[in-house]
Design a protein around this motif. Structure first.
Motif, mmCIF file in Angstrom:
data_model
loop_
_atom_site.group_PDB
_atom_site.id
_atom_site.type_symbol
_atom_site.label_atom_id
_atom_site.label_comp_id
_atom_site.label_asym_id
_atom_site.label_seq_id
_atom_site.Cartn_x
_atom_site.Cartn_y
_atom_site.Cartn_z
ATOM 1 N N VAL A 72 0.832 -1.198 0.000
ATOM 2 C CA VAL A 72 0.000 0.000 0.000
ATOM 3 C C VAL A 72 0.868 1.251 0.000
ATOM 4 O O VAL A 72 0.607 2.211 -0.747
ATOM 5 C CB VAL A 72 -0.943 -0.018 1.218
ATOM 6 N N ALA A 73 1.927 1.269 0.800
ATOM 7 C CA ALA A 73 2.815 2.428 0.840
ATOM 8 C C ALA A 73 3.497 2.660 -0.510
ATOM 9 O O ALA A 73 3.622 3.806 -0.965
ATOM 10 C CB ALA A 73 3.862 2.247 1.931
ATOM 11 N N ASP A 74 3.944 1.563 -1.152
ATOM 12 C CA ASP A 74 4.559 1.698 -2.472
ATOM 13 C C ASP A 74 3.559 2.266 -3.478
ATOM 14 O O ASP A 74 3.890 3.165 -4.269
ATOM 15 C CB ASP A 74 5.039 0.336 -2.982
ATOM 16 N N PHE A 75 2.355 1.738 -3.460
ATOM 17 C CA PHE A 75 1.351 2.177 -4.430
ATOM 18 C C PHE A 75 0.948 3.624 -4.157
ATOM 19 O O PHE A 75 0.695 4.390 -5.094
ATOM 20 C CB PHE A 75 0.141 1.250 -4.389
ATOM 21 N N ARG A 76 0.904 4.017 -2.890
ATOM 22 C CA ARG A 76 0.583 5.402 -2.558
ATOM 23 C C ARG A 76 1.636 6.359 -3.132
ATOM 24 O O ARG A 76 1.287 7.460 -3.605
ATOM 25 C CB ARG A 76 0.473 5.595 -1.053
ATOM 26 N N SER A 77 2.901 5.967 -3.097
ATOM 27 C CA SER A 77 3.950 6.813 -3.678
ATOM 28 C C SER A 77 3.692 7.071 -5.152
ATOM 29 O O SER A 77 3.858 8.193 -5.646
ATOM 30 C CB SER A 77 5.321 6.152 -3.495
ATOM 31 N N THR A 82 1.780 10.842 -9.370
ATOM 32 C CA THR A 82 1.193 10.902 -10.707
ATOM 33 C C THR A 82 -0.263 11.346 -10.755
ATOM 34 O O THR A 82 -0.757 11.737 -11.818
ATOM 35 C CB THR A 82 1.262 9.518 -11.379
ATOM 36 N N GLY A 83 -0.963 11.252 -9.625
ATOM 37 C CA GLY A 83 -2.393 11.518 -9.643
ATOM 38 C C GLY A 83 -3.200 10.410 -10.292
ATOM 39 O O GLY A 83 -4.386 10.595 -10.613
ATOM 40 N N TYR A 84 -2.606 9.238 -10.457
ATOM 41 C CA TYR A 84 -3.267 8.134 -11.141
ATOM 42 C C TYR A 84 -4.516 7.693 -10.378
ATOM 43 O O TYR A 84 -4.524 7.638 -9.152
ATOM 44 C CB TYR A 84 -2.299 6.954 -11.265
ATOM 45 N N ARG A 85 -5.571 7.356 -11.116
ATOM 46 C CA ARG A 85 -6.792 6.806 -10.551
ATOM 47 C C ARG A 85 -6.989 5.399 -11.087
ATOM 48 O O ARG A 85 -6.982 5.182 -12.303
ATOM 49 C CB ARG A 85 -8.000 7.685 -10.884
ATOM 50 N N THR A 86 -7.131 4.464 -10.195
ATOM 51 C CA THR A 86 -7.257 3.060 -10.571
ATOM 52 C C THR A 86 -8.594 2.801 -11.259
ATOM 53 O O THR A 86 -9.524 3.616 -11.209
ATOM 54 C CB THR A 86 -7.153 2.168 -9.325
ATOM 55 N N ASP A 137 -0.167 0.248 5.577
ATOM 56 C CA ASP A 137 0.940 0.496 4.653
ATOM 57 C C ASP A 137 1.739 -0.747 4.305
ATOM 58 O O ASP A 137 2.267 -0.856 3.195
ATOM 59 C CB ASP A 137 1.890 1.541 5.233
ATOM 60 N N ASP A 138 1.890 -1.686 5.261
ATOM 61 C CA ASP A 138 2.756 -2.834 5.026
ATOM 62 C C ASP A 138 2.006 -4.046 4.476
ATOM 63 O O ASP A 138 2.569 -5.132 4.365
ATOM 64 C CB ASP A 138 3.520 -3.219 6.291
ATOM 65 N N HIS A 139 0.753 -3.875 4.124
ATOM 66 C CA HIS A 139 -0.015 -4.937 3.489
ATOM 67 C C HIS A 139 0.069 -4.783 1.967
ATOM 68 O O HIS A 139 0.387 -3.703 1.452
ATOM 69 C CB HIS A 139 -1.478 -4.872 3.932
ATOM 70 N N PRO A 140 -0.212 -5.840 1.226
ATOM 71 C CA PRO A 140 -0.187 -5.718 -0.231
ATOM 72 C C PRO A 140 -1.298 -4.800 -0.720
ATOM 73 O O PRO A 140 -2.408 -4.787 -0.179
ATOM 74 C CB PRO A 140 -0.409 -7.157 -0.711
ATOM 75 N N ALA A 141 -0.998 -4.013 -1.741
ATOM 76 C CA ALA A 141 -2.026 -3.214 -2.405
ATOM 77 C C ALA A 141 -2.951 -4.151 -3.168
ATOM 78 O O ALA A 141 -2.503 -4.960 -3.976
ATOM 79 C CB ALA A 141 -1.387 -2.211 -3.350
ATOM 80 N N VAL A 142 -4.249 -4.064 -2.885
ATOM 81 C CA VAL A 142 -5.257 -4.875 -3.567
ATOM 82 C C VAL A 142 -6.264 -3.935 -4.240
ATOM 83 O O VAL A 142 -6.092 -2.727 -4.240
ATOM 84 C CB VAL A 142 -5.949 -5.853 -2.600
ATOM 85 N N HIS A 143 -7.302 -4.515 -4.836
ATOM 86 C CA HIS A 143 -8.212 -3.733 -5.682
ATOM 87 C C HIS A 143 -7.416 -3.035 -6.789
ATOM 88 O O HIS A 143 -7.718 -1.890 -7.163
ATOM 89 C CB HIS A 143 -9.012 -2.715 -4.865
ATOM 90 N N VAL A 144 -6.410 -3.726 -7.277
ATOM 91 C CA VAL A 144 -5.547 -3.229 -8.338
ATOM 92 C C VAL A 144 -5.777 -4.115 -9.559
ATOM 93 O O VAL A 144 -5.580 -5.327 -9.497
ATOM 94 C CB VAL A 144 -4.067 -3.272 -7.909
ATOM 95 N N SER A 145 -6.180 -3.531 -10.662
ATOM 96 C CA SER A 145 -6.393 -4.286 -11.893
ATOM 97 C C SER A 145 -5.063 -4.529 -12.610
ATOM 98 O O SER A 145 -4.025 -3.943 -12.261
ATOM 99 C CB SER A 145 -7.349 -3.528 -12.822
ATOM 100 N N GLN A 150 0.119 -2.393 -14.668
ATOM 101 C CA GLN A 150 0.924 -1.956 -15.812
ATOM 102 C C GLN A 150 1.288 -0.482 -15.699
ATOM 103 O O GLN A 150 2.411 -0.073 -16.024
ATOM 104 C CB GLN A 150 0.153 -2.199 -17.111
ATOM 105 N N ALA A 151 0.348 0.332 -15.257
ATOM 106 C CA ALA A 151 0.620 1.759 -15.101
ATOM 107 C C ALA A 151 1.691 1.993 -14.035
ATOM 108 O O ALA A 151 2.586 2.834 -14.206
ATOM 109 C CB ALA A 151 -0.666 2.499 -14.746
ATOM 110 N N TYR A 152 1.603 1.268 -12.920
ATOM 111 C CA TYR A 152 2.642 1.370 -11.900
ATOM 112 C C TYR A 152 3.999 0.993 -12.484
ATOM 113 O O TYR A 152 5.012 1.682 -12.252
ATOM 114 C CB TYR A 152 2.310 0.476 -10.705
ATOM 115 N N CYS A 153 4.047 -0.108 -13.214
ATOM 116 C CA CYS A 153 5.308 -0.559 -13.798
ATOM 117 C C CYS A 153 5.908 0.494 -14.730
ATOM 118 O O CYS A 153 7.125 0.722 -14.730
ATOM 119 C CB CYS A 153 5.102 -1.867 -14.560
#
Length: 305
Positions: A72-77, A82-86, A137-145, A150-153
């Motif tokens: 979650v912390a990584d995905f929040r960064s 970027t302002g990205y919306r999932t 923060d230390d749990h895996p980011a979920v609800h991620v398509s 791909q956008a994160y990558c």
């Protein structure tokens, strides 16, 4: 699809344009050496429709892969930069397992064929159980398509691992084993985060968790990967086809050229051998690229230079 991975049933959408710039990907990297390994189900454990057989030799070049799922912390960064919306945020809802629900008044329906999955308005990577649930923060980011991964990558200068790379890393040099540590589950049931009890009503949480666990829980495998099986499903790059293994090339396979669903690997906190025996090295399932659920995340990879 199966009882653990409901399709969101959303209209098809293209992959979001990669956000500009290069992100700061801070997850510890595990080095996986170049090797040939036997890919697939050597025990006959899998459902025929999952296409885990035939077992076939695969050669992969050396690569690196995240030691943990993206947190979650990584995905929040990424989102902050970027302002990205999932996809979940754009659609306004995502799939929440009924025992994880925190906001009953936000339920908009049940998933067809899997009524224990609820469509919940406001469920997303930052609010896994619903709008009032704050992700740790230390749990895996979920609800991620798959699209979101791909956008994160793209932002991080990374990529999703191929299905072959993912299985190679999970096996950690142990040929034809069911699990990252061997063929048997420890009697105590504390090696991985899966379901205990009577699905879908009672989870005894004998492993300590009803839903996700922190990414560095239990013990890493021989290569240093934490929880490649259990906890959350992980997106990989490949399109899914149950017939692919019969025709897959030996050299660095990348999956079918097209399809309607992407492969997910590793199983999740909802898996149990009585109905969803997919917390194994060889296990595979799939979902549409814009689907998001409370038990699916990802980890990233990079080819070694």
């Amino acid at each position: 699809m199966d009882c653990c991975t409901p399709s969101a049933g959303r209209p098809s959408t293209p992959v979001a344009a990669p956000p500009p710039g290069s992100g700061d990907h801070r997850i510890e990297q595990v080095s996986v050496p170049a090797q040939t390994f036997a890919m697939g189900d050597a025990h006959g454990d899998g459902a025929p429709g999952d296409g885990e057989q035939p077992v076939h030799d695969v050669r992969v070049p050396a690569f690196t892969i995240d030691a943990t799922s993206v947190t979650v912390a990584d995905f929040r960064s990424f989102v902050t930069a970027t302002g990205y919306r999932t996809d979940a945020e754009q659609y306004g809802w995502s799939a929440v397992f009924h025992l994880a629900l925190t906001d009953p008044d936000q339920v908009i329906g049940q998933m067809q064929g899997t009524p224990w999955w609820l469509g919940v308005e406001g469920a997303d990577w930052a609010h896994p159980g619903g709008p009032s649930d704050v992700a740790a923060d230390d749990h895996p980011a979920v609800h991620v398509s798959w699209n979101d991964a791909q956008a994160y990558c793209a932002w991080a200068g990374r990529r999703l691992p191929s299905e072959a790379e993912w299985e190679c890393a999970a096996r950690a040099g142990l040929p034809s084993r069911r699990y990252p540590w061997g063929d048997e589950l420890p009697a105590a049931g504390h090696a991985l985060n899966i379901w205990q009890g009577s699905f879908p009503a009672v989870n005894t949480a004998a492993d300590g968790f009803v839903t996700t666990a922190p990414v560095r829980t239990f013990q890493p495998n021989g290569y240093g990967l934490w929880q490649p099986v259990g906890n959350v499903w992980e997106w990989v790059a490949d399109w899914f086809s149950p017939a692919y293994y019969a025709a897959a090339p030996v050299e660095d396979p990348q999956g079918p050229p097209d399809g309607t669903a992407r492969v997910i690997r590793g199983g999740s906190y909802l898996c149990h051998d009585s109905y969803c025996n997919r917390y194994r090295n060889a296990a595979r399932s799939s979902n549409t690229p814009d689907s998001s659920t409370g038990n699916t995340g990802f980890r990233t990879a990079s080819r070694k230079s």
